[in-house]
Motif scaffolding. Structure first.
Motif, PDB file in Angstrom:
ATOM      1  N   SER A   1       2.776  -1.275  15.134  1.00 16.04           N
ATOM      2  CA  SER A   1       1.673  -1.118  14.161  1.00 16.04           C
ATOM      3  C   SER A   1       2.191  -1.266  12.735  1.00 16.04           C
ATOM      4  O   SER A   1       1.558  -1.929  11.901  1.00 16.04           O
ATOM      5  CB  SER A   1       0.988   0.236  14.356  1.00 16.04           C
TER       6      SER A   1
ATOM      7  N   LYS B   1       3.419  -7.393   8.103  1.00 13.41           N
ATOM      8  CA  LYS B   1       3.141  -8.840   8.205  1.00 13.41           C
ATOM      9  C   LYS B   1       1.884  -9.197   7.416  1.00 13.41           C
ATOM     10  O   LYS B   1       1.846 -10.175   6.669  1.00 13.41           O
ATOM     11  CB  LYS B   1       2.966  -9.223   9.677  1.00 13.41           C
ATOM     12  N   THR B   2       0.824  -8.379   7.587  1.00 19.02           N
ATOM     13  CA  THR B   2      -0.430  -8.636   6.874  1.00 19.02           C
ATOM     14  C   THR B   2      -0.207  -8.583   5.363  1.00 19.02           C
ATOM     15  O   THR B   2      -0.689  -9.446   4.611  1.00 19.02           O
ATOM     16  CB  THR B   2      -1.500  -7.609   7.282  1.00 19.02           C
ATOM     17  N   CYS B   3       0.553  -7.590   4.943  1.00 15.37           N
ATOM     18  CA  CYS B   3       0.820  -7.436   3.512  1.00 15.37           C
ATOM     19  C   CYS B   3       1.624  -8.611   2.975  1.00 15.37           C
ATOM     20  O   CYS B   3       1.335  -9.143   1.907  1.00 15.37           O
ATOM     21  CB  CYS B   3       1.560  -6.119   3.277  1.00 15.37           C
TER      22      CYS B   3
ATOM     23  N   ARG C   1       2.843  -4.896  12.078  1.00 17.59           N
ATOM     24  CA  ARG C   1       1.607  -5.642  11.815  1.00 17.59           C
ATOM     25  C   ARG C   1       1.137  -5.435  10.370  1.00 17.59           C
ATOM     26  O   ARG C   1       0.716  -6.376   9.693  1.00 17.59           O
ATOM     27  CB  ARG C   1       0.511  -5.193  12.785  1.00 17.59           C
ATOM     28  N   LYS C   2       1.202  -4.174   9.927  1.00 26.84           N
ATOM     29  CA  LYS C   2       0.792  -3.884   8.534  1.00 26.84           C
ATOM     30  C   LYS C   2       1.673  -4.643   7.561  1.00 26.84           C
ATOM     31  O   LYS C   2       1.180  -5.232   6.578  1.00 26.84           O
ATOM     32  CB  LYS C   2       0.899  -2.383   8.259  1.00 26.84           C
TER      33      LYS C   2
ATOM     34  N   THR D   1       0.848  -1.188   0.000  1.00 37.87           N
ATOM     35  CA  THR D   1       0.000   0.000   0.000  1.00 37.87           C
ATOM     36  C   THR D   1       0.884   1.238   0.000  1.00 37.87           C
ATOM     37  O   THR D   1       2.029   1.209   0.449  1.00 37.87           O
ATOM     38  CB  THR D   1      -0.914   0.016   1.243  1.00 37.87           C
TER      39      THR D   1
ATOM     40  N   GLN E   1       1.767 -11.657   4.193  1.00 42.44           N
ATOM     41  CA  GLN E   1       0.935 -12.863   4.206  1.00 42.44           C
ATOM     42  C   GLN E   1      -0.056 -12.867   3.053  1.00 42.44           C
ATOM     43  O   GLN E   1      -0.235 -13.870   2.374  1.00 42.44           O
ATOM     44  CB  GLN E   1       0.148 -12.941   5.521  1.00 42.44           C
ATOM     45  N   ASP E   2      -0.696 -11.719   2.852  1.00 40.89           N
ATOM     46  CA  ASP E   2      -1.746 -11.641   1.829  1.00 40.89           C
ATOM     47  C   ASP E   2      -1.173 -11.800   0.430  1.00 40.89           C
ATOM     48  O   ASP E   2      -1.789 -12.424  -0.447  1.00 40.89           O
ATOM     49  CB  ASP E   2      -2.499 -10.310   1.935  1.00 40.89           C
ATOM     50  N   LYS E   3      -0.005 -11.219   0.181  1.00 44.58           N
ATOM     51  CA  LYS E   3       0.543 -11.216  -1.170  1.00 44.58           C
ATOM     52  C   LYS E   3       1.423 -12.421  -1.449  1.00 44.58           C
ATOM     53  O   LYS E   3       1.903 -12.592  -2.558  1.00 44.58           O
ATOM     54  CB  LYS E   3       1.366  -9.934  -1.413  1.00 44.58           C
TER      55      LYS E   3
ATOM     56  N   TYR F   1       9.312 -13.953   5.435  1.00 43.97           N
ATOM     57  CA  TYR F   1       8.365 -13.718   6.528  1.00 43.97           C
ATOM     58  C   TYR F   1       8.881 -12.620   7.447  1.00 43.97           C
ATOM     59  O   TYR F   1      10.055 -12.258   7.424  1.00 43.97           O
ATOM     60  CB  TYR F   1       8.143 -15.005   7.331  1.00 43.97           C
TER      61      TYR F   1
END
Length: 198
Positions: free
Chosen positions: A48, A54-56, A51-52, A27, A58-60, A65
């Protein structure tokens, strides 16, 4: 309390590679945060942002890691800044400490008699000591007089029973010993009573 990571070169290298990759699909907000972090000498990554990221990742489905990025990092513990102490509070605490110290001193020295510290002593102390010595002398004298009189009475009274002098002396010694032991028993019981023992 920890709220961020202090990260090292592994994070810098892999995030730089991730940002250079045009198809990373991060993003725009996350890219800007990461670029600002890379410009700094010491990188402090907030929870924070981690976390963003990590989420990115994982999603992509990226090939690395978050734990690999933070491998050479550690928790960043901010320095605790102590607030300045209130001068009124400090003054009040000092007064309380002084009061407690005085109370402790008074408690420790409560049973100290200043007259006993005086090397010469007072006349009352001298009188008490004389009375004590006088009582001991009178008691010893009374004990000796009692034994001598018991011996004399037994010796004189035994002349009606025995004619030999040795028998009279032995009976007088036995009678004086019995009277002496009885006198000692009474003396010990009296001293125990004075000392407050049963």
């Amino acid at each position: 309390m920890a709220s961020s990571f202090a990260v090292g070169n592994a994070f810098r290298n892999q995030v730089t590679e991730l940002l250079e990759n045009t198809d990373s699909s991060l993003t725009r907000e996350l890219k800007e945060e990461l670029e600002q972090l890379l410009e700094k000498q010491d990188i402090i990554l907030s929870f924070s942002t981690a976390r963003k990221l990590k989420t990115c990742l994982q999603d992509k489905g990226h090939p690395f890691y978050l734990h690999e990025l933070l491998e050479d990092g550690s928790l960043h513990l901010p320095e605790v800044v102590k607030p300045p102490r209130n001068p009124q509070l400090v003054a009040r605490l000092e007064k309380i400490k002084a009061k407690l110290a005085n109370e402790e001193y008074d408690r420790i020295t409560r049973n100290v008699n200043t007259q006993e510290i005086n090397r010469g002593g007072t006349l009352a102390d001298f009188g008490r000591e004389v009375r004590s010595v006088k009582a001991v002398v009178v008691t010893v004298f009374n004990f000796l007089v009692t034994i001598v009189t018991a011996f004399a009475c037994s010796y004189m009274g035994s002349q009606y029973l025995f004619t030999e002098t040795t028998a009279r002396v032995i009976s007088a010694v036995i009678a004086a010993s019995v009277v002496g032991l009885a006198e000692l028993y009474v003396l010990v019981r009296t001293m125990e009573g004075e000392l407050g023992e049963p």
